[in-house]
Design a protein around this motif. Structure first.
Motif, PDB file in Angstrom:
ATOM      1  N   ARG A  35      -3.970   1.692  11.752  1.00 30.28           N
ATOM      2  CA  ARG A  35      -5.720   1.682  11.286  1.00 30.28           C
ATOM      3  C   ARG A  35      -6.048   3.204  10.730  1.00 30.28           C
ATOM      4  O   ARG A  35      -5.616   4.153  11.508  1.00 30.28           O
ATOM      5  N   PRO A  36      -6.364   3.344   9.499  1.00 27.15           N
ATOM      6  CA  PRO A  36      -6.608   4.601   9.266  1.00 27.15           C
ATOM      7  C   PRO A  36      -7.754   5.152   9.985  1.00 27.15           C
ATOM      8  O   PRO A  36      -8.867   4.382  10.223  1.00 27.15           O
ATOM      9  N   ASP A  72       0.451  -5.172  -4.564  1.00 23.64           N
ATOM     10  CA  ASP A  72       0.260  -4.175  -5.674  1.00 23.64           C
ATOM     11  C   ASP A  72       1.261  -3.180  -5.716  1.00 23.64           C
ATOM     12  O   ASP A  72       1.703  -2.786  -4.463  1.00 23.64           O
ATOM     13  N   TRP A  82     -13.291   3.591   2.892  1.00 22.15           N
ATOM     14  CA  TRP A  82     -14.170   2.899   1.939  1.00 22.15           C
ATOM     15  C   TRP A  82     -15.479   3.762   1.633  1.00 22.15           C
ATOM     16  O   TRP A  82     -15.276   5.017   1.390  1.00 22.15           O
ATOM     17  N   VAL A 133      -5.099  -2.075   9.112  1.00 20.62           N
ATOM     18  CA  VAL A 133      -5.914  -2.918   9.134  1.00 20.62           C
ATOM     19  C   VAL A 133      -7.319  -1.922   9.080  1.00 20.62           C
ATOM     20  O   VAL A 133      -7.314  -0.704   9.134  1.00 20.62           O
ATOM     21  N   ASP A 134      -8.523  -2.855   9.153  1.00 20.92           N
ATOM     22  CA  ASP A 134      -9.733  -2.178   9.259  1.00 20.92           C
ATOM     23  C   ASP A 134      -9.958  -1.011   7.811  1.00 20.92           C
ATOM     24  O   ASP A 134     -10.719  -0.001   7.864  1.00 20.92           O
ATOM     25  N   CYS A 135      -9.337  -1.488   6.783  1.00 21.74           N
ATOM     26  CA  CYS A 135      -9.319  -0.670   5.695  1.00 21.74           C
ATOM     27  C   CYS A 135      -9.627  -1.615   4.374  1.00 21.74           C
ATOM     28  O   CYS A 135      -8.442  -2.060   3.811  1.00 21.74           O
ATOM     29  N   PRO A 136     -11.025  -1.869   4.066  1.00 20.86           N
ATOM     30  CA  PRO A 136     -11.249  -2.773   2.860  1.00 20.86           C
ATOM     31  C   PRO A 136     -10.697  -2.015   1.628  1.00 20.86           C
ATOM     32  O   PRO A 136     -10.048  -3.040   0.852  1.00 20.86           O
ATOM     33  N   PHE A 146      -0.045  -3.654   4.204  1.00 21.03           N
ATOM     34  CA  PHE A 146       0.910  -2.991   5.172  1.00 21.03           C
ATOM     35  C   PHE A 146       1.168  -1.675   4.861  1.00 21.03           C
ATOM     36  O   PHE A 146       1.098  -1.216   3.442  1.00 21.03           O
ATOM     37  N   ARG A 188      -5.216 -13.694   4.780  1.00 20.65           N
ATOM     38  CA  ARG A 188      -4.912 -12.906   3.662  1.00 20.65           C
ATOM     39  C   ARG A 188      -6.021 -12.243   3.282  1.00 20.65           C
ATOM     40  O   ARG A 188      -7.344 -12.767   3.490  1.00 20.65           O
ATOM     41  N   PRO A 189      -5.990 -11.169   2.348  1.00 16.87           N
ATOM     42  CA  PRO A 189      -4.657 -10.417   2.026  1.00 16.87           C
ATOM     43  C   PRO A 189      -4.243  -9.596   3.243  1.00 16.87           C
ATOM     44  O   PRO A 189      -5.009  -9.191   4.123  1.00 16.87           O
ATOM     45  N   LEU A 190      -3.184  -9.377   3.256  1.00 16.75           N
ATOM     46  CA  LEU A 190      -2.479  -8.375   4.282  1.00 16.75           C
ATOM     47  C   LEU A 190      -2.057  -7.044   3.890  1.00 16.75           C
ATOM     48  O   LEU A 190      -1.228  -6.957   2.751  1.00 16.75           O
ATOM     49  N   THR A 227       0.902  -1.135   0.533  1.00 18.90           N
ATOM     50  CA  THR A 227       0.555  -2.129  -0.467  1.00 18.90           C
ATOM     51  C   THR A 227      -0.354  -3.215   0.298  1.00 18.90           C
ATOM     52  O   THR A 227      -0.463  -3.289   1.451  1.00 18.90           O
ATOM     53  N   VAL A 228      -0.718  -4.091  -0.623  1.00 21.30           N
ATOM     54  CA  VAL A 228      -1.548  -5.164  -0.071  1.00 21.30           C
ATOM     55  C   VAL A 228      -1.197  -6.651  -0.725  1.00 21.30           C
ATOM     56  O   VAL A 228      -0.811  -6.622  -1.954  1.00 21.30           O
ATOM     57  N   LYS A 288     -10.155   7.464   9.340  1.00 21.96           N
ATOM     58  CA  LYS A 288     -11.229   7.478   8.165  1.00 21.96           C
ATOM     59  C   LYS A 288     -10.798   7.531   6.741  1.00 21.96           C
ATOM     60  O   LYS A 288      -9.716   7.754   6.483  1.00 21.96           O
ATOM     61  N   TYR A 303     -16.372  -3.207  11.903  1.00 19.90           N
ATOM     62  CA  TYR A 303     -17.139  -3.998  10.842  1.00 19.90           C
ATOM     63  C   TYR A 303     -18.587  -4.359  11.469  1.00 19.90           C
ATOM     64  O   TYR A 303     -18.884  -4.575  12.706  1.00 19.90           O
TER      65      TYR A 303
END
Lengths: 137, 349, 380
Positions: free
Chosen positions: A131-132, C202, A137, A94-97, A79, A75-77, A62-63, A134, B15
Motif C-alpha cells: 500500500r503506498p 498498462d 490520488w 492496494v488503496d491507490c486509485p 500489482f 478487478r481491476p487489480l 501495472t494495473v 501517500k 476510503y
C-alpha cells in the motif's frame, strides 16, 4: 457437500510467508531469499528465518484489467514490485486509485488483506499486499 | 498491582463516503440525515478488508508502540460483531499474523459493540492474577447496514488494539464498572445479513440507561465527579448520543469532543469508544484522567477510569495516529461503496 | 555439416488455429498426426511425444496419449506427454531429438495439441496464471500479462521508447497474418486500431496480447532425411532458465532464459535467415530478438520500426505473423513455430521466393521461465 475449490493445506503451510513475509537468510553468506529456497547460491543449505521489513520502495507497477476467475469481482487489480530492505517482492498494490500519480520510488507499506475466497462457504485466503503510504490520488 | 495500557494501535480504512452521497441515492433529505446523526462521512473498508485484516493492522501498531516482543504476549482476545467466519476465530489468525507464541490464550468475544472492552477487562484479570504478562485486546468491526435503511448512514469501519500489562504503562486503568441487562434494542439473528433495531428504543432504555448506569456506578464507587476528569469518552453510534449522554452526566462539551470520531468515520462498533480513546491518548498530557464508557446492544456498558503516565507522549509517534488516518482519505461514490462492501449480490466471489 | 543434424523434419502438418467447438483433443490430434505421417511417407514411429499444457485443465483428461493414439489408429507405440506450459512444444521437440540420438535411427512423432476454448475467458486466464509461481504470484491474482506489462514499462522507460514504437509489433504481425492462410488473425491493423484497443495491463493493450486458439501441429522427426523431399535438419538446440520468482530477477528488461539458451546454441550474431520468436506478448517478441543476440539490448524496437527484421532482410522475423497473428495454442505453439519455419525454408505458400537456408526458433515457457532455441538448415 459444499464444493471446495481452494486448497486449505496449500494456503496453510505458506502462512508465515503470506502473513509476515517470512524469508530465509543464509547462515553462511547472509543472502536473503523471498520466497524461501532450499539451497543458497553459495551452496549452503542452512538458513534462518528472517522477516522482511514492512516498509520499502515501489520499483514498478501495472494495473491488470483482464483477471482470472477467482478475482472477477475484485478487478481491476494493481500489482507492484517493492524493494523491502534489499529484497524484491511482488504483490498487489492496494488503496491507490491513481497509481500513475505515484512518484518514482514511492514509499509503500506492507498490509494484511484478504486475497480471495472460496465462494460464500469455503476458506478465505489472507495475505500481504502493498500500500503506498501517500501520493496516489 | 497497577494494570493498564502498555501500547495501542488504531486502524481506519482509507476510503470514505459522504452521508450526503448515500442520502442522494435513496432520495432522503441529506440535511435532515446530517442533523439526526451529525455524521458527515464514514470510513469504508476496501473490498479486501474485513475485521480480521483491520485487527492485524491495529495490533501490529499496538505492539510497535508497546515496544514488546510478540513472544511476550500471553493472550489475544478479539471483540467483534462482524466475524467473517461464523465459526473460526479471528484471534487464531492474529496469533500467526503477529507471530505470537503458540502458548497463548485466545478467543473471540461477542457482546454487540461492547466485546472489545470486555477483552480489556478480561486481560486485566489475567495480568493481575499473574497468568500472563501482556495481552492484546482488539475491537474490530466492519458491520452491516442494510442498503436504504438508516443504519447505512452511520455504520463505519475500523479497528483498535490495546496491549494490556502491568509494566511500562502509558495509562493505568484504575477502575472498571459494568452495567448490563436484557434489553433487545438491536440484534442480528443467526444467518441474517443485516442487523435490526428498535429506532427510538435504542436510546433511552438502551444506550442512555446503560451508559449512565455504568458511569454513575463507577464515579460513586470512587467518590469522583465529572469535574475530576479531563476527558469523557462514550460509545458513538452517532455524534448526537455521546454529546447528550455527557450533558446528562454533567460533562462539558470540551471534555467529550476530543474523543469523538464518529462524525468522520461512522460508528465503528467494537472500535467506537476505544478509537476515541486512542485519539485522546495522542493528545493527552501525563496525569490526565479519562472516563471511558462503552456500550453494546442487548445491552450493557463497561466504564473505565484511566490515568495517563509520563511514558505516554513518547509513544504517540511510534506508529500511525488516529489523527493522521482521519486525514488520509479518498472519497468514493455510492456505486463503489456497494462494490467495496460487497453489498451487490454476487453469485460467487 | 550434412551429417551433423540432430534430426530431420520429414513431415509436418498444422491445423488452422481457431475455436474448434466441434472438435476435441482427439480429433485435432488425429488430423495433424495422420497428415504429417503421410507427408513423411508413413515411416515406423518409435514414440509419440504429445505436447499439451491444458489436457487435464480444459480437456479433463490425464494419460491422454492412449486416447489420442487409439482414435488415430496408431498402434503399439509408446506415448509421452510433455507439459512445460506454453513452451511444451519446444520441450517435446527437444526430448524427441534426444530420443532420436539415443536410438541412433528411426522416427519420432511430435504433436502439439491444446484447446483453451473448451472454457470461458476467465478460466483461460486462471490457467494462464498457472504458468507463474502458483504460491507467490498466481496466489495474488497475477497472470503472465501483468508481468509482461512490468517488463514493457521498464524497457520503454530504460530505452526511451513510446508506446507507438511498441505498437509496431502488432501492426507488422497483423500485416503478415493477413497474407498467411494459417493465421488466426487475417486482418491488417492500423496504429489507430492498436491505440484504441482496450488496456489489458498498462501499457499493454489487447493488440499486444496473442489470442488463445485451439490448435494442433505435428512433426515427424527422423534420423535420416526423406530422400524424396527437401532435407531440413535441426542442427542444434540450446536450453536456458531464469529465476522462477519474477521480482527476484532485478533486471526486468531482459529474457535471461533466452540469453542462456542462445549462448548454449552457439554464436548467433552473424545468423541470417528466418527467425520465429515466441511472442505471447509484443514485448516478448522484441526482447527475444535482443536475447538471441540478433541486435544490441535496447535496439530491437528501433530496428523493428526501421524494417530491419522484415522480409528481404538478413534476419526475417515471424514471417507467419507470430503468436500474435497465428494465435497462442499454448502447448502446441512451439510446434506451430517449428512447422512455420519449415514452410518458410521449403518456400511453401505463402512463403515462396524467400530462398532462406537457415532458421531459428525460440520457444519460451511463461514469463522467461525456461527457453529452448533451435537452429535449422536446409541440408544439401
Amino acid at each position: 457437500m459444499v464444493d471446495q475449490n481452494l486448497s486449505v493445506p496449500k494456503y496453510w503451510r505458506k502462512i508465515p510467508q503470506y502473513y509476515r513475509l517470512t524469508a530465509v537468510k543464509c547462515r553462511k553468506c547472509g543472502r536473503v531469499y523471498f520466497p524461501p529456497r532450499a539451497v543458497c547460491e553459495c551452496g549452503s543449505r542452512e538458513f534462518d528465518e528472517y522477516e522482511l521489513p514492512r516498509r520499502g520502495k515501489l520499483i514498478e507497477y501495472t494495473v491488470l484489467r483482464s483477471v482470472t476467475s477467482d478475482f472477477e469481482k475484485q478487478r481491476p487489480l494493481a500489482f507492484g514490485i517493492a524493494d523491502l530492505g534489499g529484497v524484491r517482492v511482488f504483490g498487489q498494490l492496494v488503496d491507490c486509485p491513481n497509481p500513475d500519480k505515484l512518484g518514482e520510488g514511492a514509499e509503500v507499506e506492507v498490509v494484511f488483506r484478504r486475497v480471495k475466497e472460496d465462494s460464500d462457504y469455503g476458506i478465505i485466503y489472507y495475505g500481504f499486499k502493498l500500500r503506498p503510504v501517500k501520493g496516489c490520488w | 498491582m497497577a494494570v493498564g495500557i502498555v501500547g495501542w494501535g488504531a486502524y481506519i480504512p482509507r476510503y470514505r463516503i459522504k452521508t450526503r452521497e448515500i442520502a442522494e441515492a435513496w432520495g432522503d433529505d441529506a440535511l435532515r440525515i446530517r442533523d439526526m446523526y451529525l455524521v458527515e462521512e464514514k470510513a469504508v473498508g476496501y473490498i479486501d478488508e474485513d475485521p480480521v485484516t483491520m485487527a492485524v493492522e491495529a495490533s501490529r501498531d499496538a505492539l510497535t508502540r508497546a515496544g514488546i516482543a510478540p513472544s511476550e504476549v500471553g493472550a489475544v482476545f478479539a471483540g467483534t460483531e462482524s466475524k467473517p467466519y461464523a465459526v473460526k476465530p479471528i484471534s487464531s489468525i492474529l496469533i500467526d499474523a503477529l507471530n505470537l507464541k503458540r502458548q497463548v490464550y485466545s478467543v473471540d468475544m461477542e457482546f454487540a459493540c461492547k466485546a472489545g472492552s470486555d477483552a480489556i477487562v478480561n486481560l486485566m484479570g489475567l495480568v493481575k492474577s499473574g497468568l500472563i504478562k501482556y495481552g492484546i485486546a482488539v475491537g474490530t468491526d466492519s458491520s452491516q447496514g442494510e442498503p436504504g435503511e438508516h443504519l447505512e448512514y452511520t455504520v463505519g469501519t475500523g479497528a483498535v488494539a490495546y496491549i494490556i500489562g502491568s509494566t511500562n504503562l502509558v495509562a493505568e486503568i484504575k477502575h472498571t464498572y459494568p452495567f448490563a441487562s436484557d434489553t433487545p434494542d438491536f440484534w442480528r439473528r443467526d444467518g441474517s445479513p443485516y442487523p435490526v433495531h428498535g429506532e427510538g428504543f435504542t436510546g433511552e432504555p438502551a444506550y442512555f440507561r446503560h451508559i449512565i448506569g455504568a458511569a454513575k456506578g463507577l464515579m460513586e464507587e470512587l467518590g469522583m465527579k465529572p469535574n475530576d476528569f479531563d476527558y469523557a469518552i462514550f460509545h458513538q453510534p452517532n455524534a448526537r448520543f455521546p454529546v447528550r449522554v455527557a450533558q446528562m452526566l454533567g460533562f462539558p462539551l470540551e471534555k467529550v469532543k476530543p474523543g469523538i470520531v464518529v462524525d468522520l468515520i461512522g460508528n465503528t462498533y467494537n472500535a467506537s469508544a476505544l478509537l476515541g480513546l486512542a485519539k485522546v491518548l495522542e493528545e493527552a498530557k501525563p496525569g490526565s484522567r479519562i472516563l471511558v464508557v462503552t456500550f453494546g446492544s442487548g445491552a450493557g456498558s463497561n466504564a473505565f477510569y484511566i490515568e495517563t503516565t509520563d511514558l505516554l507522549p513518547s509513544r504517540v509517534k511510534l506508529a500511525r495516529t488516529v489523527g493522521e488516518m482521519l486525514e488520509d482519505k479518498v472519497y468514493i461514490d455510492y456505486s463503489l461503496y456497494l462494490k467495496y462492501r460487497r453489498i451487490i449480490r454476487m453469485i460467487h466471489g | 555439416m550434412h551429417n551433423s543434424a540432430l534430426g530431420y523434419i520429414n513431415g509436418f502438418a498444422i491445423t488452422p488455429p481457431g475455436r474448434y467447438y466441434d472438435k476435441g483433443y482427439r480429433e485435432l490430434f488425429a488430423e495433424v498426426a495422420l497428415k504429417a505421417l503421410e507427408a513423411a511417407g508413413n515411416p515406423d514411429i518409435k514414440a509419440i511425444y504429445v505436447a499439451s499444457a491444458l489436457s487435464e485443465l480444459t480437456g479433463e483428461q490425464l494419460a491422454i496419449g492412449n486416447v489420442l493414439r487409439d482414435y488415430a489408429g496408431l498402434r503399439n507405440i509408446p506415448s509421452i506427454r510433455i507439459e512445460n506450459g506454453d513452451g511444451s512444444g519446444g520441450f517435446a521437440i527437444m526430448t524427441a531429438l534426444n530420443h532420436l540420438a539415443s536410438a541412433g535411427n528411426g522416427c519420432m512423432l511430435v504433436v502439439g495439441v491444446d484447446k483453451p476454448h473448451e472454457v470461458i475467458s476467465l478460466k483461460q486466464n486462471k490457467y494462464a496464471s498457472y504458468l507463474l509461481d502458483s504460491d507467490y504470484e498466481a496466489y495474488f491474482g497475477a497472470t503472465p500479462v501483468a508481468l509482461a506489462a512490468i517488463m514493457a514499462k521498464q524497457y520503454m522507460r530504460s530505452y526511451e521508447y513510446k508506446y507507438e514504437d511498441l505498437a509496431t509489433w502488432a501492426i507488422k504481425m497483423h500485416e503478415r497474418g493477413a497474407k498467411n492462410p494459417y493465421a488466426y488473425f487475417k486482418r491488417a491493423a492500423k496504429l489507430k486500431d492498436v491505440l484504441d484497443s482496450e488496456l489489458v495491463a498498462d501499457p499493454l493493450r489487447l493488440y499486444d496480447v496473442s489470442p488463445f486458439v485451439d490448435g494442433a501441429a505435428a512433426l515427424v522427426l527422423c534420423s535420416k532425411p526423406n530422400p524424396n523431399d527437401l532435407a531440413i535438419g535441426v542442427i542444434n538446440y540450446g536450453f536456458g532458465a531464469s529465476n522462477s520468482y519474477f521480482a527476484s530477477r532485478n533486471d526486468y528488461t531482459v529474457l535471461s532464459s533466452v540469453v542462456e539458451a542462445a549462448k548454449a546454441v552457439g554464436p548467433l550474431e552473424n545468423f541470417n535467415g528466418v527467425v520465429s520468436v515466441h511472442d505471447t506478448y509484443s514485448i516478448f517478441g522484441v526482447l527475444a530478438l535482443e536475447a538471441l543476440g540478433l541486435c544490441k539490448r535496447g535496439s530491437a524496437l528501433r530496428l523493428l520500426n526501421e524494417g530491419y527484421f522484415d522480409q528481404g532482410g538478413r534476419v526475417m522475423v515471424n514471417l507467419d505473423g507470430g503468436l500474435k497473428a497465428v494465435g497462442n495454442s499454448m502447448g502446441a505453439s512451439g510446434v506451430y513455430q517449428m512447422a512455420g519455419v519449415v514452410m518458410q525454408l521449403r518456400g511453401d505458400k505463402p512463403f515462396n521466393g524467400l530462398n532462406a537456408e537457415s532458421a531459428m526458433v525460440e520457444d519460451m515457457v511463461g514469463v522467461d521461465q525456461e527457453s529452448v532455441v533451435f537452429t535449422l538448415r536446409v541440408v544439401k
